[in-house]
Design a protein around this motif. Sequence first.
Motif, mmCIF file in Angstrom:
data_model
loop_
_atom_site.group_PDB
_atom_site.id
_atom_site.type_symbol
_atom_site.label_atom_id
_atom_site.label_comp_id
_atom_site.label_asym_id
_atom_site.label_seq_id
_atom_site.Cartn_x
_atom_site.Cartn_y
_atom_site.Cartn_z
ATOM 1 N N THR A 175 -4.717 -18.765 -49.133
ATOM 2 C CA THR A 175 -5.107 -17.460 -50.002
ATOM 3 C C THR A 175 -5.169 -16.022 -49.624
ATOM 4 O O THR A 175 -5.433 -15.142 -50.177
ATOM 5 N N GLN A 176 -4.925 -16.138 -47.919
ATOM 6 C CA GLN A 176 -5.496 -14.734 -47.565
ATOM 7 C C GLN A 176 -3.773 -14.568 -46.395
ATOM 8 O O GLN A 176 -3.584 -13.524 -46.295
ATOM 9 N N GLY A 177 -2.171 -15.466 -45.910
ATOM 10 C CA GLY A 177 -1.935 -15.409 -45.028
ATOM 11 C C GLY A 177 -0.249 -15.626 -45.008
ATOM 12 O O GLY A 177 0.804 -14.897 -44.872
ATOM 13 N N LEU A 178 0.003 -15.469 -46.617
ATOM 14 C CA LEU A 178 1.578 -15.373 -47.206
ATOM 15 C C LEU A 178 2.247 -14.400 -47.552
ATOM 16 O O LEU A 178 1.772 -12.974 -47.408
ATOM 17 N N ASN A 179 3.191 -14.356 -47.207
ATOM 18 C CA ASN A 179 4.291 -13.147 -47.145
ATOM 19 C C ASN A 179 4.527 -12.721 -49.355
ATOM 20 O O ASN A 179 3.816 -13.257 -49.879
ATOM 21 N N ASP A 180 5.254 -11.777 -49.371
ATOM 22 C CA ASP A 180 5.024 -11.461 -50.304
ATOM 23 C C ASP A 180 6.205 -12.647 -51.053
ATOM 24 O O ASP A 180 5.365 -12.581 -52.510
ATOM 25 N N GLU A 181 6.604 -13.629 -50.756
ATOM 26 C CA GLU A 181 7.728 -13.969 -51.650
ATOM 27 C C GLU A 181 6.938 -15.374 -51.783
ATOM 28 O O GLU A 181 7.025 -16.522 -52.470
ATOM 29 N N GLY A 182 5.442 -15.858 -50.578
ATOM 30 C CA GLY A 182 4.820 -16.866 -51.129
ATOM 31 C C GLY A 182 5.199 -18.339 -50.455
ATOM 32 O O GLY A 182 5.008 -19.437 -50.143
ATOM 33 N N ASN A 183 6.289 -17.750 -49.536
ATOM 34 C CA ASN A 183 6.860 -19.075 -48.883
ATOM 35 C C ASN A 183 6.422 -18.614 -47.029
ATOM 36 O O ASN A 183 7.672 -20.257 -46.608
ATOM 37 N N GLY A 184 6.149 -18.010 -46.624
ATOM 38 C CA GLY A 184 5.336 -18.294 -45.564
ATOM 39 C C GLY A 184 4.602 -16.759 -44.718
ATOM 40 O O GLY A 184 4.015 -17.025 -45.888
ATOM 41 N N LEU A 185 4.870 -17.002 -43.872
ATOM 42 C CA LEU A 185 3.480 -16.250 -43.329
ATOM 43 C C LEU A 185 3.678 -14.634 -43.249
ATOM 44 O O LEU A 185 4.884 -13.927 -43.379
ATOM 45 N N GLY A 186 2.946 -13.636 -43.237
ATOM 46 C CA GLY A 186 3.452 -12.002 -43.219
ATOM 47 C C GLY A 186 2.561 -11.666 -42.739
ATOM 48 O O GLY A 186 2.262 -12.761 -41.444
ATOM 49 N N VAL A 187 2.372 -10.530 -41.983
ATOM 50 C CA VAL A 187 3.029 -9.946 -40.483
ATOM 51 C C VAL A 187 0.809 -10.122 -40.488
ATOM 52 O O VAL A 187 0.758 -9.975 -39.446
ATOM 53 N N LEU A 188 0.734 -9.777 -41.730
ATOM 54 C CA LEU A 188 -1.051 -9.722 -41.754
ATOM 55 C C LEU A 188 -1.849 -11.498 -41.801
ATOM 56 O O LEU A 188 -2.697 -11.042 -41.048
ATOM 57 N N GLY A 189 -0.402 -12.015 -42.380
ATOM 58 C CA GLY A 189 -1.299 -13.168 -42.629
ATOM 59 C C GLY A 189 -0.836 -13.961 -40.662
ATOM 60 O O GLY A 189 -1.650 -15.130 -40.617
ATOM 61 N N VAL A 190 -0.219 -13.717 -40.361
ATOM 62 C CA VAL A 190 0.133 -14.859 -38.587
ATOM 63 C C VAL A 190 -0.759 -14.086 -37.876
ATOM 64 O O VAL A 190 -1.759 -14.876 -37.062
ATOM 65 N N LEU A 191 -1.756 -12.933 -37.939
ATOM 66 C CA LEU A 191 -2.963 -12.711 -36.751
ATOM 67 C C LEU A 191 -4.091 -13.261 -37.895
ATOM 68 O O LEU A 191 -4.728 -13.637 -37.584
ATOM 69 N N ILE A 192 -4.068 -13.001 -39.397
ATOM 70 C CA ILE A 192 -5.163 -14.307 -39.310
ATOM 71 C C ILE A 192 -5.231 -15.769 -39.087
ATOM 72 O O ILE A 192 -6.271 -16.366 -38.730
ATOM 73 N N THR A 193 -4.146 -16.364 -39.409
ATOM 74 C CA THR A 193 -3.517 -17.522 -38.868
ATOM 75 C C THR A 193 -3.909 -17.530 -37.968
ATOM 76 O O THR A 193 -4.429 -18.422 -37.142
ATOM 77 N N SER A 194 -3.633 -16.975 -36.554
ATOM 78 C CA SER A 194 -3.858 -16.751 -35.352
ATOM 79 C C SER A 194 -6.097 -16.852 -34.965
ATOM 80 O O SER A 194 -5.810 -18.045 -34.545
ATOM 81 N N LEU A 195 -5.986 -16.625 -35.101
ATOM 82 C CA LEU A 195 -7.676 -16.516 -35.637
ATOM 83 C C LEU A 195 -8.539 -17.565 -36.081
ATOM 84 O O LEU A 195 -9.123 -18.190 -35.619
ATOM 85 N N VAL A 196 -7.526 -17.680 -36.617
ATOM 86 C CA VAL A 196 -8.145 -18.941 -37.667
ATOM 87 C C VAL A 196 -8.256 -20.464 -36.761
ATOM 88 O O VAL A 196 -9.234 -21.023 -37.086
#
Length: 263
Positions: A175-196
């Motif tokens: 819901t919050q972390g995907l890149n534009d292609e939807g197949n992995g983490l985007g730049v902001l998504g990496v930070l969000i995932t790490s905090l989660v």
Amino acid sequence: MSHFDIFIGETVGTALLILLGGGVVAGVVLKRSKSHGAGWVAISFGWGFAVLTGAYLAAGVSGAHLNPAVTLGLAISGGTEWSDVPLYMASELLGAAIGAFLVWVTYMGQFKAHLTDPEILAAQPAVEGMVDQKTAPKAGPVLGIFSTGPEIRHTVQNVLTEIIATFALVIAILTQGLNDEGNGLGVLGVLITSLVVVGIGLSLGGPTGYAINPARDLGPRIVHALLPLPNKGGSDWTYAWIPVVAPLIGGAAAAGLYNVAFK
């Protein structure tokens, strides 16, 4: 992305994740380490920073899944091709094993000192190689550096804990972390995932040690079983299926909810 990109990104990214994550646990557990006794908060933040480092490395190459539960969730949600799933998962498992081996290399002297310490040996009900394997301990004194184990052995609770914790991780990614292609983490998504991951460690990690990643648990457990560590005890294979199966269920459940309610 090519198959080579997936292999390199997931192998190297997961290896770095486990090197830093397993490394913080080794530092806290091993008696001759300068960070010995730093505690659960250090471990939770250490794993969060490990995810941050490994995922930033791999995000632009393979999408930084670094976790078969995340790969499964992305396949169910439609972001990852099903034909790529076996390569992702195999690369993640290989990377986790490499990372665990590097933890041992880094802390080789501390492992030896810890596992020959009379206080550590006295605390073990049995020592592998000195007794019949039927009476050997289910988990040796350093297994927690490599893989997870429950504080209370209750199969249903342990499975549910890992399902819930992994669900929280994967739904946040979808819901919050995907890149534009939807197949992995985007730049902001990496930070969000790490905090989660930090949040999961602090709030849900107590019962089982929050594997939330089948490769993170299975690859290092295999390394523990193979390494020539003196008095290392058992690898607790009777529990090993839970941190593999339960996170996959949690990841699939998160993707199912995402498809129904958020997509």
